[in-house]
Motif scaffolding. Sequence first.
Motif, PDB file in Angstrom:
ATOM      1  N   LEU A  62       0.836  -1.052  -0.064  1.00 38.20           N
ATOM      2  CA  LEU A  62      -0.022  -0.035   0.159  1.00 38.20           C
ATOM      3  C   LEU A  62       0.792   1.282   0.197  1.00 38.20           C
ATOM      4  O   LEU A  62       0.471   2.262  -0.854  1.00 38.20           O
ATOM      5  N   CYS A  63       1.930   1.272   0.868  1.00 37.80           N
ATOM      6  CA  CYS A  63       2.654   2.482   0.931  1.00 37.80           C
ATOM      7  C   CYS A  63       3.281   2.834  -0.149  1.00 37.80           C
ATOM      8  O   CYS A  63       3.541   3.783  -0.766  1.00 37.80           O
ATOM      9  N   ALA A  64       4.214   1.823  -0.745  1.00 41.08           N
ATOM     10  CA  ALA A  64       4.968   2.089  -2.091  1.00 41.08           C
ATOM     11  C   ALA A  64       4.201   2.356  -3.277  1.00 41.08           C
ATOM     12  O   ALA A  64       4.425   3.165  -3.978  1.00 41.08           O
ATOM     13  N   TYR A  79      -3.495  14.660   0.267  1.00 42.15           N
ATOM     14  CA  TYR A  79      -1.972  14.467   0.207  1.00 42.15           C
ATOM     15  C   TYR A  79      -1.652  14.283   1.586  1.00 42.15           C
ATOM     16  O   TYR A  79      -0.812  13.535   2.087  1.00 42.15           O
ATOM     17  N   CYS A  80      -1.983  14.943   2.507  1.00 42.72           N
ATOM     18  CA  CYS A  80      -1.681  15.007   4.135  1.00 42.72           C
ATOM     19  C   CYS A  80      -2.050  13.809   4.356  1.00 42.72           C
ATOM     20  O   CYS A  80      -1.132  13.097   5.140  1.00 42.72           O
ATOM     21  N   HIS A  81      -3.197  13.103   4.142  1.00 43.33           N
ATOM     22  CA  HIS A  81      -3.641  11.813   4.707  1.00 43.33           C
ATOM     23  C   HIS A  81      -2.828  10.620   4.010  1.00 43.33           C
ATOM     24  O   HIS A  81      -2.493   9.853   4.790  1.00 43.33           O
ATOM     25  N   ILE A  82      -2.883  10.594   2.712  1.00 40.90           N
ATOM     26  CA  ILE A  82      -2.140   9.385   2.250  1.00 40.90           C
ATOM     27  C   ILE A  82      -0.714   9.371   2.584  1.00 40.90           C
ATOM     28  O   ILE A  82      -0.083   8.133   2.667  1.00 40.90           O
ATOM     29  N   PHE A  83      -0.145  10.532   2.186  1.00 36.36           N
ATOM     30  CA  PHE A  83       1.616  10.471   2.500  1.00 36.36           C
ATOM     31  C   PHE A  83       1.643  10.346   4.421  1.00 36.36           C
ATOM     32  O   PHE A  83       2.683   9.845   4.638  1.00 36.36           O
ATOM     33  N   ALA A 142      -2.537  12.721   9.081  1.00 39.23           N
ATOM     34  CA  ALA A 142      -3.335  11.753   8.513  1.00 39.23           C
ATOM     35  C   ALA A 142      -4.778  11.765   9.092  1.00 39.23           C
ATOM     36  O   ALA A 142      -5.964  11.830   8.066  1.00 39.23           O
ATOM     37  N   ALA A 143      -5.012  12.052  10.333  1.00 40.92           N
ATOM     38  CA  ALA A 143      -6.421  12.168  10.684  1.00 40.92           C
ATOM     39  C   ALA A 143      -7.167  13.597  10.393  1.00 40.92           C
ATOM     40  O   ALA A 143      -8.048  13.262   9.933  1.00 40.92           O
ATOM     41  N   ALA A 201      -6.760   1.163   6.774  1.00 40.03           N
ATOM     42  CA  ALA A 201      -6.598   1.675   5.526  1.00 40.03           C
ATOM     43  C   ALA A 201      -6.157   0.565   4.760  1.00 40.03           C
ATOM     44  O   ALA A 201      -6.318   0.508   3.683  1.00 40.03           O
ATOM     45  N   VAL A 202      -5.387  -0.487   5.246  1.00 39.79           N
ATOM     46  CA  VAL A 202      -4.704  -1.437   4.629  1.00 39.79           C
ATOM     47  C   VAL A 202      -5.857  -2.385   4.155  1.00 39.79           C
ATOM     48  O   VAL A 202      -5.913  -2.855   3.228  1.00 39.79           O
ATOM     49  N   MET A 203      -6.570  -2.926   5.384  1.00 39.43           N
ATOM     50  CA  MET A 203      -7.516  -3.756   5.227  1.00 39.43           C
ATOM     51  C   MET A 203      -8.639  -3.237   4.158  1.00 39.43           C
ATOM     52  O   MET A 203      -9.328  -4.126   3.603  1.00 39.43           O
ATOM     53  N   LEU A 204      -9.103  -1.894   4.253  1.00 35.01           N
ATOM     54  CA  LEU A 204     -10.002  -1.452   3.161  1.00 35.01           C
ATOM     55  C   LEU A 204      -9.674  -1.757   1.885  1.00 35.01           C
ATOM     56  O   LEU A 204     -10.275  -2.111   1.109  1.00 35.01           O
ATOM     57  N   ARG A 205      -8.323  -1.530   1.544  1.00 35.50           N
ATOM     58  CA  ARG A 205      -7.886  -1.630   0.002  1.00 35.50           C
ATOM     59  C   ARG A 205      -7.894  -3.349   0.044  1.00 35.50           C
ATOM     60  O   ARG A 205      -8.116  -3.840  -1.194  1.00 35.50           O
TER      61      ARG A 205
END
Length: 212
Positions: free
Chosen positions: A19-21, A54-58, A97-98, A158-162
């Motif tokens: 997800l991060c990459a 962008y604040c949230h995803i990064f 992020a929040a 966030a990981v489980m959502l994807r």
Amino acid sequence: MSITARLLRYFAFFWILFLCAGTIYQYINFKHDTYFIHLKQTAVATGWYLPAFYCHIFGSSIILLAGFFQFSKTVYNNRPLHKALGKLYVFGVLFFAAPGAYVMTLFINRGGFVFASFFIQNTLWVIFTLSAFLLVKNGKIDAHVKMMHRSYALAFGAVMLRFYIWLFMRLGIGVDFENNYIIISFLSWVPNLILVELINRYNKCPYRTLQN
């Protein structure tokens, strides 16, 4: 560590790294020609959405990796590293992020239940993260670790959502059918919290020696 726990850890790290990459590779150039951004043109036009996005995803990418290594005994026993990663995690959640997630939630167009799911998740995330920070400042290490378990369980949402979106698509169920996205939105974080509560209840906290 048992074989099951080790496999779960490898599974988690694979999806975090994936997800991060993928997020950094796709959005590091800040171009607005991605499929997801095209879906959000109305939100983008307000001028609020993209900065929050962008604040949230990064921010989430950084804290997911920082938080994952916090549960390593090697990192935990390295006090300067543990404290540095902890500050990075807390700062990233509370200031990037929040807040970004709150703004993005305002532009969700999948109905009230999905909005409620993400709003509740994000609010609990802020509460648990701030509580964990205050607990460790007061030297309450066991309570701090348990609260960080809860905070990271919500970050891992966030990981489980994807993952569930990918799974639903692979199974041919899709995410646009009635109620499917509602199921996915709650499924991404509620089971995480239930699992963490079981871990907090039945596992003795081994981290008793670190003092602030």
